[in-house]
Design an enzyme around this catalytic site. Structure first.
Site, PDB file in Angstrom:
ATOM      1  N   PHE A  14      -4.535 -54.693  -1.328  1.00  0.00           N
ATOM      2  CA  PHE A  14      -5.301 -55.425  -2.435  1.00  0.00           C
ATOM      3  C   PHE A  14      -6.038 -54.187  -3.241  1.00  0.00           C
ATOM      4  O   PHE A  14      -7.284 -54.318  -3.594  1.00  0.00           O
ATOM      5  CB  PHE A  14      -6.269 -56.246  -1.877  1.00  0.00           C
ATOM      6  CG  PHE A  14      -6.906 -57.264  -2.705  1.00  0.00           C
ATOM      7  CD1 PHE A  14      -6.018 -58.184  -3.369  1.00  0.00           C
ATOM      8  CD2 PHE A  14      -8.205 -57.505  -2.724  1.00  0.00           C
ATOM      9  CE1 PHE A  14      -6.378 -59.210  -4.060  1.00  0.00           C
ATOM     10  CE2 PHE A  14      -8.815 -58.488  -3.802  1.00  0.00           C
ATOM     11  CZ  PHE A  14      -7.691 -59.405  -4.188  1.00  0.00           C
ATOM     12  N   VAL A 124       8.936 -49.145 -10.626  1.00  0.00           N
ATOM     13  CA  VAL A 124       9.493 -47.833 -11.855  1.00  0.00           C
ATOM     14  C   VAL A 124       9.001 -48.478 -13.005  1.00  0.00           C
ATOM     15  O   VAL A 124       9.256 -49.657 -13.562  1.00  0.00           O
ATOM     16  CB  VAL A 124      10.887 -47.892 -11.846  1.00  0.00           C
ATOM     17  CG1 VAL A 124      11.486 -47.040 -12.504  1.00  0.00           C
ATOM     18  CG2 VAL A 124      11.315 -47.672 -10.418  1.00  0.00           C
ATOM     19  N   GLY A 126       6.014 -49.569 -14.519  1.00  0.00           N
ATOM     20  CA  GLY A 126       5.270 -50.691 -14.553  1.00  0.00           C
ATOM     21  C   GLY A 126       5.957 -51.837 -15.270  1.00  0.00           C
ATOM     22  O   GLY A 126       6.703 -52.522 -14.569  1.00  0.00           O
ATOM     23  N   LYS A 197      10.652 -42.457  -9.209  1.00  0.00           N
ATOM     24  CA  LYS A 197      11.330 -43.275 -10.131  1.00  0.00           C
ATOM     25  C   LYS A 197      12.609 -42.888 -10.688  1.00  0.00           C
ATOM     26  O   LYS A 197      13.558 -43.840 -10.806  1.00  0.00           O
ATOM     27  CB  LYS A 197      10.293 -43.447 -11.161  1.00  0.00           C
ATOM     28  CG  LYS A 197       8.836 -44.061 -10.738  1.00  0.00           C
ATOM     29  CD  LYS A 197       7.664 -44.068 -11.800  1.00  0.00           C
ATOM     30  CE  LYS A 197       6.426 -44.601 -11.292  1.00  0.00           C
ATOM     31  NZ  LYS A 197       5.456 -44.323 -12.147  1.00  0.00           N
TER      32      LYS A 197
HETATM   33  N1  HSE Z   1       0.532 -43.792 -10.670  1.00  0.00           N
HETATM   34  C1  HSE Z   1       1.481 -44.296 -11.333  1.00  0.00           C
HETATM   35  C2  HSE Z   1       1.506 -43.837 -12.783  1.00  0.00           C
HETATM   36  C3  HSE Z   1       1.354 -46.021 -11.236  1.00  0.00           C
HETATM   37  O1  HSE Z   1       0.669 -43.534 -13.320  1.00  0.00           O
HETATM   38  O2  HSE Z   1       2.630 -44.223 -13.601  1.00  0.00           O
HETATM   39  C4  HSE Z   1       2.481 -46.542 -11.660  1.00  0.00           C
HETATM   40  O3  HSE Z   1       3.664 -46.347 -11.070  1.00  0.00           O
END
Ligand code: HSE
Length: 412
Positions: A14, A124, A126, A197
């Site tokens: 969470f 990958v 967001g 990613k």
């Molecule tokens: N820490 C990652 C970023 C979060 O900044 O892209 C999203 O995957």
């Protein structure tokens, strides 16, 4: 009349993403949240204590759940939970890029063996639906390249340094406060997160299971105002770009490197926590996807998209998966290197090199070098806060240096 949801979902974790998903679920009311599993018993939370459990097994063994979301930050613990759920034949949605990228062959095999399902769009870029695009839309079309800005935190920091002259520490602190950065921000700023990613992308775009240890990776951790100034002088910006593309002899090149980009490149305009991905498909040609790459609701939205797709029967089929290991290309690349003047320049085997900013305080040079050669010196360069960035192959080293020097002479 309010329709009561009949399907129950379990949430493991969470933090930023778990809370984002929870908000989206509350808005939609299509699924009932059974329980949320958290680790810290003393943390104050916005929901009543009855909403939580501290025992992941309570969720893993609950046969009434139609779906399990794994949104914890610890990749080792995440892997254990995903494994157990897949072995039990469950449908799992995860946002854990490290756990997925480093264990993809095993996770694919588990799904095949137990008829279970794992979706991980939220791992990958967001909110950008990149995996679904590659899996479903481009399932049968060969891809030539997928590259872009895949880490929101690094991009946020670079934007703050570039446009506001913010200090690196302050920009990183903001990225942490806004919930963009990983629990361990080294994953973001050293390029590991973008590496995870691009390896996941490579599996879906090219069917290649890339070993993260075989990829050239540098992040932005060593960047200074000098590097940002240099980019300004050149009319460019520095972006952390992860790329996977076939070279002229059809070998796959994969890398994560800070990169000089000019205004003719879409990535130049991707700022703050946004991500941007360039796709080059054989017949469709070039496409560009841009969206929020980090943050609670954008990432929660991606988890939600996977949850609803899974409920309708969607699964990854890995349509291009190659049965044998693919050897990655070891091409020559063009790089810029800056080191603190007191540090020794490692004895790199350059194919061509021009130094231009040598003083007591610093050494700046550009050159051509093989990826494997640079990788051998990666630990040293990272250890002494050196900054490495790549220049696109179309940029002439001499023109780069001329422009940098001209400016020094004018401002001297
Ligand atoms: N820490 C990652 C970023 C979060 O900044 O892209 C999203 O995957």
């Amino acid at each position: 009349m309010k329709i009561m949801p009949t399907n129950k979902i379990g949430i493991l974790g969470f933090g930023c993403v778990g809370q984002g998903l929870y908000d989206v679920l509350q808005d939609n009311q299509q699924l009932e949240v059974a329980r949320i599993c958290v680790r810290d018993k003393n943390k104050e939370r916005k929901l009543p204590a009855s909403a939580f459990t501290f025992d992941a097994q309570e969720l893993l063994q609950d046969e009434s759940l139609v779906i399990l979301t794994e949104l914890i930050s610890n990749p080792e613990e995440a892997l254990v939970l995903i494994r157990q759920a897949l072995e039990a034949g469950k449908t799992v949605v995860s946002a854990n890029k490290k756990a997925v990228a480093e264990n993809l062959p095993e996770l694919i095999a588990l799904q095949q063996k137990y008829g279970s399902r794992l979706l991980y769009e939220a791992a990958v870029c967001g909110s950008i639906p990149i995996l679904r695009t590659l899996e479903a839309y481009y399932a049968d079309e060969p891809m030539q390249e997928v590259s872009g800005i895949l880490n929101g935190s690094s991009n946020y920091i670079l934007t703050k340094l570039d446009t506001e002259g913010c200090s690196y520490e302050e920009a990183l602190r903001q990225a942490q406060e806004l919930g963009f950065a990983e629990a361990d921000p080294t994953l973001d700023v050293a390029g590991h997160d973008a590496l995870h990613k691009i390896c996941i992308i490579a599996a879906h775009a090219f069917g290649v299971l890339v070993d993260v240890k075989e990829v050239l990776r540098f992040g932005i951790a060593g960047i200074t105002a000098e590097d940002i100034d240099l980019a300004h002088k050149l009319g460019a910006r520095i972006k952390l770009v992860a790329s996977a593309k076939y070279n002229v002899v059809q070998q796959l090149e994969v890398q994560v490197l800070p990169t000089f980009v000019w205004p003719d490149n879409e990535l130049y305009y991707v700022q703050h926590e946004f991500n941007g991905v360039v796709l080059e498909a054989k017949y469709a040609g070039s496409q560009f996807l841009k969206g929020r790459g980090a943050g609670s609701h954008p990432t929660g939205s991606a988890v939600w998209a996977d949850v609803t797709a899974a409920l309708k029967g969607y699964k990854y089929t890995y349509p291009k998966l190659k049965p044998v290991k693919t050897q990655l290309a070891d091409d020559t690349i063009q790089i810029y290197l800056r080191l603190d003047g007191e540090k020794c320049i490692p004895n790199l085997r350059w194919q061509e090199v021009v130094s231009f900013g040598v003083s007591l305080n610093k050494v700046q040079l550009v050159g051509k070098i093989k990826r494997s050669e640079l990788m051998q010196h990666q630990a040293y360069l990272e250890g002494c806060d050196g900054f490495v960035a790549t220049l696109p192959s179309g940029v002439s080293l001499n023109a780069f240096v001329q422009k940098a020097i001209q400016h020094e002479q004018v401002t001297a």
